[in-house]
Design an enzyme around this catalytic site. Structure first.
Site, PDB file in Angstrom:
ATOM      1  N   HIS A 304      27.003 -44.880 -62.763  1.00 47.99           N
ATOM      2  CA  HIS A 304      27.386 -45.304 -61.411  1.00 47.99           C
ATOM      3  C   HIS A 304      28.368 -44.309 -60.814  1.00 47.99           C
ATOM      4  CE1 HIS A 304      31.416 -46.665 -62.701  1.00 47.99           C
ATOM      5  NE2 HIS A 304      30.814 -47.122 -63.798  1.00 47.99           N
ATOM      6  N   CYS A 320      30.948 -47.136 -69.426  1.00 47.42           N
ATOM      7  CA  CYS A 320      29.944 -46.637 -68.481  1.00 47.42           C
ATOM      8  C   CYS A 320      30.056 -45.130 -68.294  1.00 47.42           C
ATOM      9  CB  CYS A 320      30.128 -47.332 -67.128  1.00 47.42           C
ATOM     10  SG  CYS A 320      29.556 -49.056 -67.133  1.00 47.42           S
TER      11      CYS A 320
END
Length: 346
Positions: A304, A320
């Site tokens: 992301h 992440c």
């Protein structure tokens, strides 16, 4: 008395000839001598090697049993050669192998005795006597199932693997499956027609994924905090990223993208101590996911964007993979759900 005197003076040898000669009446004639040739056949009868048994009856010339010439033979001789011919192994051709199987192992039984009896009783030459063959479909089906178990092969799908941190493809290959119902019907017919060679029918199984289906690949080098984007197995772009902190490391393994969102809402991961008091954050400048989210098959992990550009190049996330917003927006347009993601130690 004149006639009697003449008779008396004839020699004895002439008298004997007259006594034995046939006497014909005025309306009788002597039939001419004729010779009838036996019917000919294109295939000569088998050569006899043993004396004919006393009182044995020969089969009429040119008679066949199941297409095999048995004319001029006794019933016993005919039975032996028909049984020998029917008992010959059947050549069955399968992929990468040739099988030779006797008919009884295929469930085939020939009524030889009945056919020979019919042949012996035939009164006309060149008569074709059928040879009845019964097939045990259960036994033949079991034989074909065993052949299929050995020769069937599943299709091999193309698959991506890493070699020296670069994706390579395992080649695809078609599979095959024995068409057992078709083979049962056609092999049954071949056995009844006394054929001794048969090629088994197979269905080709095409792979669902071929080399042409292998498109985009993402390789993440966790320790060097680098994301590599491959298209058609060729490296297209390299990005600097942020990965997980030492206490929340980005997982190593083979994954794929399973969820893609534009302007996502951030939700606290369930069961995470660091986010137990957090609340969802809607899209906007303060959203920690930036403008794009690509969730992978590792739980709560995705690629992301981030509003914190200073974190790129460091181990700063909770697992992440962070990217600069313009770069993640570009990558988002190149990939799709199902794109492979390899995360390696490097």
């Amino acid at each position: 008395m004149r006639h009697l005197a003449v008779f008396a003076v004839l020699p004895c040898s002439v008298l004997l000839f007259i006594a034995l000669a046939p006497v014909a009446s005025a309306d009788e004639t002597t039939p001419p001598t004729t010779t009838t040739a036996p019917p000919t056949t294109t295939t000569p009868p088998p050569t006899r090697t043993t004396p004919l048994p006393i009182g044995a009856k020969l089969i009429q010339p040119g008679v066949t049993i199941g297409g095999l010439l048995v004319g001029g033979l006794t019933g016993g001789e005919a039975r032996r050669i028909v049984e020998r011919r029917f008992g010959k192994a059947v050549t069955i051709v399968a992929p990468n192998r040739t099988l030779r199987v006797v008919p009884r192992d295929l469930g085939a039984t020939a009524f030889v005795g009945k056919a020979v009896k019919s042949a012996v009783g035939v009164r006309s030459a060149a008569f074709a006597v059928p040879l009845r063959v019964d097939i045990s479909k259960g036994r033949l089906a079991r034989f074909l199932a065993e052949v299929g178990r050995v020769t069937d092969r599943e299709a091999v799908e193309a698959e991506l693997r890493l070699r020296n941190f670069e994706p390579v493809a395992r080649k695809s290959a078609p599979g095959r499956r024995l068409m057992q119902t078709v083979a049962l019907q056609k092999l049954t017919l071949a056995l009844r027609k006394h054929e001794r060679a048969y090629t088994l029918p197979y269905q080709v199984l095409e792979p669902a994924v071929t080399e042409d289906d292998l498109g985009e690949v993402i390789v993440i080098k966790r320790d060097s905090r680098t994301l590599l984007y491959f298209k058609g197995l060729r490296l297209k772009r390299t990005f600097r990223i942020a990965t997980g902190q030492a206490s929340y490391p980005t997982p190593i393994g083979e994954y794929e993208i399973i969820n893609m969102q534009r302007y996502p809402t951030w939700y606290p991961p369930e069961g995470s101590d660091w986010a137990k008091d957090a609340v969802p954050i809607p899209p906007g400048p303060g959203n920690p996911l930036g403008t794009r989210w690509m969730g992978i098959s590792a739980p709560y992990v995705g690629i992301h964007g981030t509003p914190d550009a200073a974190s790129i190049g460091y181990s700063a996330s909770h697992g992440c993979i962070r990217m600069l917003i313009p770069q993640v927006e570009w990558l988002f347009e190149q990939v799709d759900v199902g794109t492979p993601v390899f995360i390696v130690r490097a």
